[in-house]
Design an enzyme around this catalytic site. Structure first.
Site, short mmCIF file in Angstrom:
data_model
loop_
_atom_site.label_atom_id
_atom_site.label_comp_id
_atom_site.label_asym_id
_atom_site.label_seq_id
_atom_site.Cartn_x
_atom_site.Cartn_y
_atom_site.Cartn_z
N HIS A 122 12.81 9.56 -16.55
CA HIS A 122 14.05 8.77 -16.58
C HIS A 122 15.25 9.67 -16.30
CE1 HIS A 122 12.51 5.43 -19.50
NE2 HIS A 122 11.64 5.70 -18.55
N ARG A 147 13.06 7.41 -12.38
CA ARG A 147 13.71 6.12 -12.62
C ARG A 147 15.19 6.37 -12.83
NH1 ARG A 147 13.24 2.16 -17.86
NH2 ARG A 147 15.03 3.39 -18.51
N TYR A 159 21.55 -1.14 -20.46
CA TYR A 159 20.17 -0.81 -20.79
C TYR A 159 19.78 0.56 -20.20
CZ TYR A 159 15.36 0.04 -20.19
OH TYR A 159 14.16 0.70 -20.16
N HIS A 312 3.34 1.37 -18.98
CA HIS A 312 4.49 1.63 -19.83
C HIS A 312 4.24 2.93 -20.61
CE1 HIS A 312 6.96 -0.17 -23.43
NE2 HIS A 312 7.75 0.51 -22.63
N ASP A 316 8.66 4.66 -27.63
CA ASP A 316 8.26 3.84 -28.77
C ASP A 316 6.74 3.62 -28.83
OD1 ASP A 316 9.63 2.32 -26.51
OD2 ASP A 316 8.49 0.69 -27.40
C1 GCO Z 1 10.63 1.03 -20.12
C2 GCO Z 1 11.02 0.00 -21.12
C3 GCO Z 1 11.51 0.50 -22.44
C4 GCO Z 1 11.62 -0.69 -23.40
C5 GCO Z 1 11.21 -0.27 -24.77
C6 GCO Z 1 11.33 -1.38 -25.77
O1 GCO Z 1 10.62 0.68 -18.96
O2 GCO Z 1 10.31 2.13 -20.54
O3 GCO Z 1 11.78 -1.01 -20.54
O4 GCO Z 1 12.70 1.22 -22.33
O5 GCO Z 1 12.90 -1.22 -23.41
O6 GCO Z 1 9.91 0.20 -24.69
O7 GCO Z 1 10.76 -1.03 -26.98
MG MG Z 2 10.92 -1.34 -18.64
#
Ligand code: GCO
Ligand code: MG
Length: 402
Positions: A122, A147, A159, A312, A316
């Site tokens: 990121h 990203r 966001y 993903h 988290d």
């Molecule tokens: C991503 C996700 C995260 C989520 C998060 C929510 O692309 O990594 O969008 O940033 O927002 O995992 O708990």
């Molecule tokens: Mg995402």
């Protein structure tokens, strides 16, 4: 081999993690991640009250039967709490089996389809200039895919972006924070951001962007089309993903590749997206998508329809999920890319692991099982702290997807 008991460890080394540890009569134990960001204790209670009592005496090698027992046996199928709980047990059982056979997990999933796992990081900036600095910093660190998210002038809390100097971590202690949303500002800003970044860094680095569920299909179509000259690797979560049919409209208008799925809990959230070839990358997580057993089936279906994986990998999800993802990434033929948002050093200390990063790739390592453990003593020093994801409202106060 028989399961003797299972325990849950909830800890918060900088952020909350729920870990399931399943024990056997041969002394081998397995780890499963059970973290559902912002709703952690719902999974703890589901596992404690309704799942763990059923595990005692079961043969941990029967991963398929235990999965079906927990899925069909609940009667109330699917949903994030149920599927996260099932996933935690499933990961732990695969971990036990691979440890008992003394092989890294990927050997049970088809062996190696590649030597290393391409990851994306990121780069988040408070404004376009800061974002460019972050992109350049990550290129220097060796990343080949990045990203890109940037703060948008006139909008409070975008966001994926933290205050300058701070790391972006979804979820904050206390009650939910409120962000602002303005579709028009976002839509006119993002193509200009990517134009600037591409002009500065050239074509070689793969660029990605996450729209985080905020656009309507026709707005997303406009964004996808306007981003075409900058050749994104993917545009993520362009629209809210409840309605799979939305992607038909989007797909008719743009060749920008589409990724979706981080909040899906089973194949039934994406069967149409896959079989109609409406997406290019599936982001479902091992953790929230029913575990290794269910992700394998979903990924194999996707392979037939030329949809690749892009699991993903946000902070988290605990290192236990990261390890499980990496074993799948190494073995699945239709692997695409893996998200890599490195954990804080303290998290890596609590969860010592065999996987490592080098030169833009992650490697799962060759330790038996998942290759992750938990340092209970250290975990015990960081008790659970309630935390929420932010909420989002439009300028006039209307609730919007965060
Ligand atoms: C991503 C996700 C995260 C989520 C998060 C929510 O692309 O990594 O969008 O940033 O927002 O995992 O708990
Ligand atoms: Mg995402």
């Amino acid at each position: 081999m028989k399961i003797t008991h299972a325990e849950i460890i909830v800890c918060s080394p900088t952020r909350n993690f729920v870990t399931l540890v399943v024990h056997t009569d041969e002394g081998i134990y397995g780890l499963g991640d059970a973290t559902l960001n912002g709703r952690e204790m719902a999974v703890v209670s589901y596992l404690q009250e309704h799942v763990i009592p059923c595990l005692t005496g079961k043969d941990p090698f029967n991963t398929e039967d235990t999965w079906q027992f927990l899925y069909k046996g609940a009667y109330w199928k699917r949903g994030p709490v149920t599927m996260t709980s099932i996933a935690a047990v499933d990961m732990a059982l695969w971990d036990i089996k691979a440890k008992a056979l003394n092989v890294p997990l990927y050997q049970l999933l088809g062996g190696k389809s590649r030597e290393k796992v391409l990851v994306y990081c990121h780069a988040n900036g408070t404004d376009p200039h800061h974002t460019l600095e972050e992109v350049e910093k990550h290129i220097e660190m060796g990343y080949k895919a990045i990203r890109v998210q940037s703060g948008i002038p006139g909008m409070r809390g975008t966001y994926g972006v933290a205050k300058k100097g701070e790391k972006y971590e979804p979820a904050t202690p206390g009650l939910p924070q409120q962000y602002e949303w303005n579709t028009e500002k976002y839509l006119s800003f993002v193509p200009r951001l990517f134009e600037m970044i591409r002009n500065k860094i050239g074509e070689e680095i793969l660029l990605l962007h996450d729209a985080h569920h905020r656009l309507t299909p026709i707005e997303a179509a406009r964004l996808g089309r306007e981003l075409e000259p900058y050749h994104l690797f993917w545009l993520e979560d362009p629209v809210s993903e409840e309605l799979q049919e939305s992607f038909r409209l989007l797909r008719r208008h743009t060749t920008t590749p589409i990724a979706v799925g981080e909040i899906f809990s089973s194949v039934f959230d994406c069967h149409l997206l896959i079989t109609e070839q409406l997406i290019d990358y599936l982001r479902m997580t091992v953790l929230h998508g029913g575990g290794i057993t269910h992700i394998l089936k979903t990924a194999h279906l996707a392979e037939i329809y030329n949809v690749r994986t892009g699991f993903h990998g946000a902070t988290d999800l605990s290192p236990v999920t990261m390890a499980a993802s990496l074993h799948l990434d190494l073995s699945l033929h239709n692997f695409g890319i893996q998200e890599h948002m490195p954990h804080e050093p303290l998290v890596d200390e609590v969860f010592p692991h065999a996987y490592f990063f080098a030169g833009g790739y992650l490697y799962p390592g060759d330790a038996p099982g998942l290759g992750v453990d938990i340092n209970r003593q250290l975990a015990g020093k960081y008790p659970y702290r309630p935390a929420y994801l932010p909420i989002n409202r439009r300028d006039d106060g209307t609730m919007w997807n965060w």
